[in-house]
Scaffold this motif. Sequence first.
Motif, short mmCIF file in Angstrom:
data_model
loop_
_atom_site.label_atom_id
_atom_site.label_comp_id
_atom_site.label_asym_id
_atom_site.label_seq_id
_atom_site.Cartn_x
_atom_site.Cartn_y
_atom_site.Cartn_z
N GLY A 49 33.20 37.56 28.36
CA GLY A 49 33.37 36.86 29.63
C GLY A 49 33.70 37.75 30.80
O GLY A 49 33.74 37.26 31.94
N THR A 50 33.95 39.05 30.57
CA THR A 50 34.25 39.97 31.67
C THR A 50 33.08 40.89 32.01
O THR A 50 33.21 41.76 32.87
CB THR A 50 35.49 40.83 31.35
OG1 THR A 50 35.21 41.62 30.17
CG2 THR A 50 36.71 39.96 31.08
N ARG B 123 44.85 35.93 29.69
CA ARG B 123 45.32 35.15 30.83
C ARG B 123 44.54 35.54 32.09
O ARG B 123 44.19 34.68 32.89
CB ARG B 123 46.83 35.42 31.06
CG ARG B 123 47.41 34.74 32.29
CD ARG B 123 47.33 33.24 32.19
NE ARG B 123 47.80 32.58 33.40
CZ ARG B 123 47.05 32.36 34.47
NH1 ARG B 123 45.77 32.74 34.48
NH2 ARG B 123 47.54 31.76 35.53
N ARG B 124 44.29 36.82 32.25
CA ARG B 124 43.49 37.31 33.36
C ARG B 124 42.56 38.39 32.86
O ARG B 124 42.87 39.12 31.92
CB ARG B 124 44.37 37.90 34.47
CG ARG B 124 45.21 36.90 35.22
CD ARG B 124 45.94 37.56 36.39
NE ARG B 124 46.88 38.60 35.94
CZ ARG B 124 48.13 38.34 35.57
NH1 ARG B 124 48.57 37.09 35.56
NH2 ARG B 124 48.92 39.32 35.19
N GLY B 125 41.43 38.53 33.50
CA GLY B 125 40.49 39.59 33.18
C GLY B 125 39.96 40.21 34.47
O GLY B 125 40.19 39.70 35.56
N ALA C 246 51.22 43.80 32.91
CA ALA C 246 51.25 43.26 34.26
C ALA C 246 49.85 42.99 34.78
O ALA C 246 49.62 42.11 35.61
CB ALA C 246 51.98 44.23 35.19
N ARG C 247 48.88 43.73 34.29
CA ARG C 247 47.51 43.63 34.79
C ARG C 247 46.79 42.39 34.27
O ARG C 247 46.16 41.65 35.02
CB ARG C 247 46.75 44.89 34.38
CG ARG C 247 45.36 45.00 34.97
CD ARG C 247 44.77 46.35 34.61
NE ARG C 247 43.64 46.73 35.41
CZ ARG C 247 43.27 47.98 35.64
NH1 ARG C 247 43.99 48.97 35.15
NH2 ARG C 247 42.22 48.24 36.38
N SER D 261 38.70 39.33 39.80
CA SER D 261 39.60 38.78 38.79
C SER D 261 38.96 37.54 38.15
O SER D 261 38.34 36.73 38.84
CB SER D 261 40.94 38.42 39.43
OG SER D 261 41.82 37.88 38.47
N VAL D 262 39.11 37.43 36.84
CA VAL D 262 38.55 36.31 36.09
C VAL D 262 39.70 35.60 35.37
O VAL D 262 40.47 36.24 34.63
CB VAL D 262 37.50 36.78 35.06
CG1 VAL D 262 36.86 35.59 34.36
CG2 VAL D 262 36.45 37.65 35.72
#
Length: 318
Positions: A211-212, A154-156, A126-127, A182-183
Amino acid sequence: LTATESGQEGSRPDGRFLANEVYTDLEVVGQRISLGKKVLSGDVGYGFRPIDVLQRESRLQVMPPALEGIPMLSWDNFSPDGAWSVVVANPGHGRRGEPREDGSLALKLYRRAGVLDLHGVLRHSARFGAELGAAASMVPDEALELHASVLAQRRGERRVPLADSASVRDLLAPDGALASESVAWPHKALLGGTWTAAGGLSILGELWWDGTAPAGADWQRLARQAARRAALLGVPGVPAVAVAGASAASTRIFDQGNLARRGALARVAWSEPGGGWSASADLLTSGEDGGWTLTSAVSWQGDRWRLDAGVRRYGGPA
């Protein structure tokens, strides 16, 4: 299992008991099942492991502690040339705490193809949403190994300092010293190789992108905020303990796996043939700010004892 007891004079000792790994492997209706708390590290990199999305092992520590496993249930299948596993990690946890504590469903793949070892992972939580990664390692020559790894999310998430326009109240709030940003679609990638000579000498080199990780501008903003907090010391109505607490909270930015988006690692290591002494030196550099970290370590392994020592030095522009 690890048990620790700590305390200080005038207070009661604080005890902690940790089960690093407790699991059982079963065969149910001809299928291999693993249940419990288990270390789930995976990837081909040394200094950075993009597709280690379950264990999220912290790399490049001076004296690495024993790893703590992940509560999990897995269905495993093995063949002479490959393997796959379906892993339910942290069942029932949902999104909580650190990323390694998230509930998730993952598919892990491995395949041997000639001189190539191929790895793959597909994870959903979910995160972070969907995470897709692949890695490969090959040995084209008896002295040379090459490896690469890549992950798309999808998200970071990344920890960043507050905006320069933050108020004094925000600067002194321990819970607000850093913001979680959020990235969208961050990428992580690594390329490296190892050359090994007779006599136990090896040389490793790696380049990576995360990238994070914080950008150079993030560190500059953090430095400006540290200066603003320091200037508040002694100001009437501003408790010194509030300044100290907020400054301490801001150092959590160092808890991230990489402190810069671009990294380069060179490692020279030697192991005495047949065991005994070993030594290593690692040089980690940041492509964005010119910072570097040099770590030297030596160890001795006997029949019953292992002794380790290490020292780390930081350098680069102030």
